[in-house]
Design an enzyme around this catalytic site. Structure first.
Site, short mmCIF file in Angstrom:
data_model
loop_
_atom_site.label_atom_id
_atom_site.label_comp_id
_atom_site.label_asym_id
_atom_site.label_seq_id
_atom_site.Cartn_x
_atom_site.Cartn_y
_atom_site.Cartn_z
N ASP A 187 44.39 38.63 45.79
CA ASP A 187 44.61 38.77 44.35
C ASP A 187 44.03 37.60 43.56
OD1 ASP A 187 47.94 40.18 44.83
OD2 ASP A 187 45.96 41.04 45.03
N ASP A 209 44.81 39.42 37.50
CA ASP A 209 44.79 40.56 38.41
C ASP A 209 46.19 41.11 38.49
OD1 ASP A 209 44.87 41.29 41.80
OD2 ASP A 209 43.53 42.29 40.42
N GLU A 224 41.60 43.86 33.65
CA GLU A 224 40.81 45.04 33.98
C GLU A 224 41.21 46.20 33.08
OE1 GLU A 224 41.56 44.63 38.29
OE2 GLU A 224 39.54 45.41 38.51
#
Ligand SMILES: [Zn+2]
Length: 378
Positions: free
Chosen positions: A353, A187, A271
């Site tokens: 996170d 993340d 991501e």
């Protein structure tokens, strides 16, 4: 790697009847045990030597006193009442620890559900051909959406209004290239440079922040100087130097991060973020935030090749920060200021996170995404 998945079932009339019966058995066993524990607690007020029954004790007593007089118990799988007792006992444990209130009695039609177990490898009770799932003493039930064909460890069948759902825990083989190295989710942090699903935190380099401030100052100085003046030329030179320094600090920290990720893991999941959207949504000031995202991905791309690991981009619509990484069943709004994820479903508490990184690690194409509730995490 165990993954969870929840989808709707399409049972026929006979299967629906079996489902309702199983829910009835689960509820009956749960309520019976709840009443029994309450009785024991009453007795313990006078005599502390009386033991509070364990889940196993409850099951023994259920077989002796309840199942023997309620024939219909035998129409459902034995795991159904057994798990209901274990759940009840856990609910009492939470109550004893003062985490939650006393478990309430279950009412028909409210959170109807029951649990089934897979059995042994030699005798699998739950089978799955991708389109249907075979449940013990119920048979093949159609699935509303396809499921990867894998071994299922256990499942919970639940009812919401007129629809039936199945939540499954199943084994998913990791596409590992080197078995010794784990999969990791990353993340890109709001506060930190990055947080991994294994719990490793890469802080934003302190020097970067300091330099960023000086950079802004230098920029202002340039704009205040008269165009074409010697002083302006000097200020521009100074600004360029600072730019180079900041860029080097950023590159260096991203290099360290990507090297660690690519070298020590077989699969790295990040991501797939739109840089523009990313900056807008995350309001990041960190080293990856401002224009480091391209660099982060570019480095990971070639380094994973170098270390023969694999880079997987997680679909950008996946709400990694909103889902509970523990139960996977809950999803709620997470304003950026909330640093801690608190799951109202299972009580799981985790750093925002880290929770997101764990979800990213678990992501696969077609993963079940729960509907967003109106609950806002505290
Ligand atoms: Zn949860």
């Amino acid at each position: 790697m165990l993954l969870s998945f929840k989808t709707a079932l399409i049972p026929n009339d006979k299967q629906q009847t079996a489902f309702k019966k199983a829910c009835g058995v689960a509820r009956h066993a749960y309520n019976w045990a709840n009443a029994h524990i309450k009785e024991v607690l009453e007795l313990r007020k006078d005599d502390k030597s009386i033991k509070i029954p364990s889940a196993i004790d409850l099951h023994k007593k259920l077989i002796e006193t309840v199942k023997s007089v309620n024939e219909w118990y035998y129409e459902t799988n034995k795991n159904v009442p057994q798990k209901a007792l274990a759940d009840l006992r856990q609910a009492w444990d939470r109550c004893f620890k003062k985490v939650s209130k006393q478990p309430r009695f279950k009412k028909k039609g409210q959170r109807d559900s029951f649990y089934l177990e897979a059995g042994t490898k030699a005798k699998p009770l739950i089978k799955n051909d991708g389109k249907r799932v075979k449940l013990p003493s119920i048979g093949w039930v159609r699935l509303a959406e396809p499921l990867p064909v894998t071994a299922i460890h256990n499942c919970v069948i639940s009812r919401q209004a007129d629809r039936w759902f199945i939540a499954i825990k199943y084994e998913m083989e990791q596409p590992t290239l080197n078995v010794k190295r784990p999969t990791v989710g990353v993340d890109i942090g709001v506060k930190e440079l990055a947080v991994t699903s294994t719990g490793k935190v890469f802080p934003n380099p302190k020097a970067y922040r300091r330099m960023s401030k000086r950079l802004k100052l230098a920029q202002r100085r340039v704009s205040k100087k008269v165009k074409g003046s010697k002083n302006r030329a000097k200020a521009i030179k100074k600004l360029a130097k600072l730019h180079a320094k900041v860029s080097n600090i950023r590159k260096d920290s991203i290099h360290k991060l990507t090297h660690y990720l690519a070298k020590n893991h077989s699969v790295i999941k990040i991501e797939d973020l739109h840089v523009k959207a990313f900056l807008k949504n995350h309001k990041l000031a960190g080293a990856i935030g401002d224009c480091g995202m391209y660099e982060f991905r570019r480095q990971l791309e070639y380094k994973t090749e170098k270390f023969s690991s694999k880079l997987i981009l997680v679909n950008r619509i996946f709400p990694s920060s909103q889902i509970c990484s523990n139960c996977g069943n809950h999803r709620h709004k997470m304003p950026l200021k909330n640093r801690v994820y608190v799951c109202p479903d299972c009580g799981h508490i985790e750093d925002r996170d880290l929770n997101a990184a764990k979800n990213i690690e678990r992501w696969f194409d077609g993963i079940y995404i729960p509907k967003c509730s109106d609950v806002v995490s505290q």
